[in-house]
Enzyme design. Structure first.
Site, mmCIF file in Angstrom:
data_model
loop_
_atom_site.group_PDB
_atom_site.id
_atom_site.type_symbol
_atom_site.label_atom_id
_atom_site.label_comp_id
_atom_site.label_asym_id
_atom_site.label_seq_id
_atom_site.Cartn_x
_atom_site.Cartn_y
_atom_site.Cartn_z
ATOM 1 N N LYS A 1 0.751 -1.585 -0.047
ATOM 2 C CA LYS A 1 0.220 0.124 -0.236
ATOM 3 C C LYS A 1 0.554 0.974 -0.072
ATOM 4 C CE LYS A 1 -4.205 -1.812 0.226
ATOM 5 N NZ LYS A 1 -5.392 -1.883 -0.331
ATOM 6 N N LYS B 1 -3.709 -10.512 -7.465
ATOM 7 C CA LYS B 1 -5.043 -10.964 -6.808
ATOM 8 C C LYS B 1 -6.107 -10.236 -7.114
ATOM 9 C CE LYS B 1 -5.898 -9.114 -3.084
ATOM 10 N NZ LYS B 1 -6.775 -8.747 -1.241
ATOM 11 N N LYS C 1 -10.560 -5.302 -5.181
ATOM 12 C CA LYS C 1 -11.884 -3.909 -5.369
ATOM 13 C C LYS C 1 -10.571 -2.833 -5.897
ATOM 14 C CE LYS C 1 -13.074 -3.853 -1.336
ATOM 15 N NZ LYS C 1 -13.045 -3.511 0.446
#
Ligand code: ATP
Ligand code: LTN
Length: 347
Positions: free
Chosen positions: A117, A199, A202
């Site tokens: 992130k 992966k 969303k």
């Protein structure tokens, strides 16, 4: 739902950071429904975690309610569990602060989600992003949780939660139960249809053709599966190393239909990838269309949703308070005065 002292406890949550995906449905939500009758299930919409990445307030509010409707539509019956929104129960943030003081900089630096992130949000590597796993540990530990059903990417976070709990127990005396991560046997890590090495997620920006959202139309689902990246061999069998795309599709199909990989390989022997992709798309549509219908009906009944999350917050607060009081005692805080009427200012 009344908690039953004889049943073990389950806790899990998902960030309302966007629209739910097939990854979080197969990796997490469908597993919750499997355990709901045998566990005191406490299920959460983790909005506090969501603001570690910038999100417009109106979007966060909308996502939270939509996610609640989708939880219920996926089979999470509010009569059988405690269903609530994290920010409604202040004990989560309160315990997180205490646990921050029992968590080491070094161990947080090793978290792969933090590294991922931070790389994706280089202009906003805030302290919340760094201490994210501590808040997650607080979520889990507040409820004396036994199992945490999550996808594979969250395994490391449940591990650090155990480490933090163990450290606290060693320093302050036995306080927390140690939770175990429970992953689904198949589809613990659903991969992107357009890039089966990453992966399905969303919040992947840009190209969303690799991600199936629970709100996608039938046409979109079929189109995304048709275009799914595969190899050139045209033979359906499981090989996670060399046939990542097909193996991913097989996992999705197996998770929904219950067929084993051998059965799938048999059923599609001699058929091309086109037939198999269509079969996977159909299985996914058959599962998702009734969920969408139910979620849309729930979303038009805001009063019902409000009742669900209000009752959930009251139940969760009562459970969480007990643990927080115990922790406050153990670390040495003076017992809280009972809050009656506050004196007027100046008196
Ligand atoms: P974001 O992109 O905002 O980080 P996400 O799509 O990765 O979100 P989360 O909200 O982080 O999803 O995850 C919700 C739950 O679903 C977690 O238990 C996670 O492990 C699981 N999950 C998410 N994506 C997948 C996936 N592709 N395969 C299996 N499980 C998944
Ligand atoms: N970090 C999780 C969401 C999450 C969670 C939790 C999952 C926050 N708190 C407690 C299980 C238990 C994720 O999905 N990214």
């Amino acid at each position: 739902m009344e908690t039953n002292a004889k049943k073990p406890t389950l806790f899990s949550g998902i960030k309302p950071s966007g629209t739910l995906t097939l990854g979080s449905y197969l990796g997490a939500i469908s597993n919750w429904t499997r355990y709901i009758d045998d566990y005191n299930s406490i299920l959460c919409i983790v909005d506090l975690h969501t603001i570690t990445v910038r999100i417009p307030p109106a979007e966060l509010r909308r996502n939270s309610l939509t996610q609640l409707a989708y939880y219920i539509a996926c089979g999470i019956d509010p009569e059988k569990c405690v269903l609530f929104i994290q920010s409604h129960v202040p004990a989560h943030a309160e315990l997180a602060w205490v646990l921050d003081c029992y968590t080491m900089f070094g161990e947080l630096s090793r978290m792969t989600q933090f590294k991922d992130k931070s790389a994706k949000n280089a202009d906003n590597i805030n302290a919340g992003l760094f201490t994210y796993p501590v808040l997650m540990a607080a979520d889990i530990l507040l409820y004396n949780t036994d199992i945490v059903p999550v996808g594979d990417d969250q395994r490391q976070h449940v591990e650090i939660c155990r480490d933090i709990a163990t450290r606290f127990n060693n320093i302050c005396g036995e306080t927390f139960r140690l939770p175990t991560a429970v992953l689904p046997k198949v589809a613990a890590r659903v991969m992107s249809l357009s890039d089966p090495t990453s992966k399905m997620s969303k919040s992947e920006t840009g190209d969303q053709s690799g991600c199936i959202f629970l709100t996608d139309s039938k046409d979109d689902i079929v189109r995304k599966f048709r275009r799914a990246v595969t190899d050139s061999e045209a033979s359906v069998y499981y090989d996670e190393e060399n046939k990542k795309g097909i193996s991913n599709l097989m996992s999705i199909y197996s998770s929904i239909t219950g067929s084993s990989f051998d059965q799938i390989a048999n059923d599609f022997a001699g058929k091309g990838y086109g037939d198999f992709k269509l079969a996977v798309a159909e299985a996914v549509c058959d599962r998702l269309m009734p969920i969408q219908e139910k979620a849309n009906a729930l979303l038009s009944d805001k009063a019902y949703l409000e009742q669900v999350y209000s009752e959930g917050a009251a139940r969760a607060s009562a459970l969480a308070r007990r643990t927080l009081d115990k922790v406050y005692r153990k670390v040495g805080f003076v017992a809280k005065p009972r809050m009656g009427r506050m004196p007027e200012a100046g008196k």
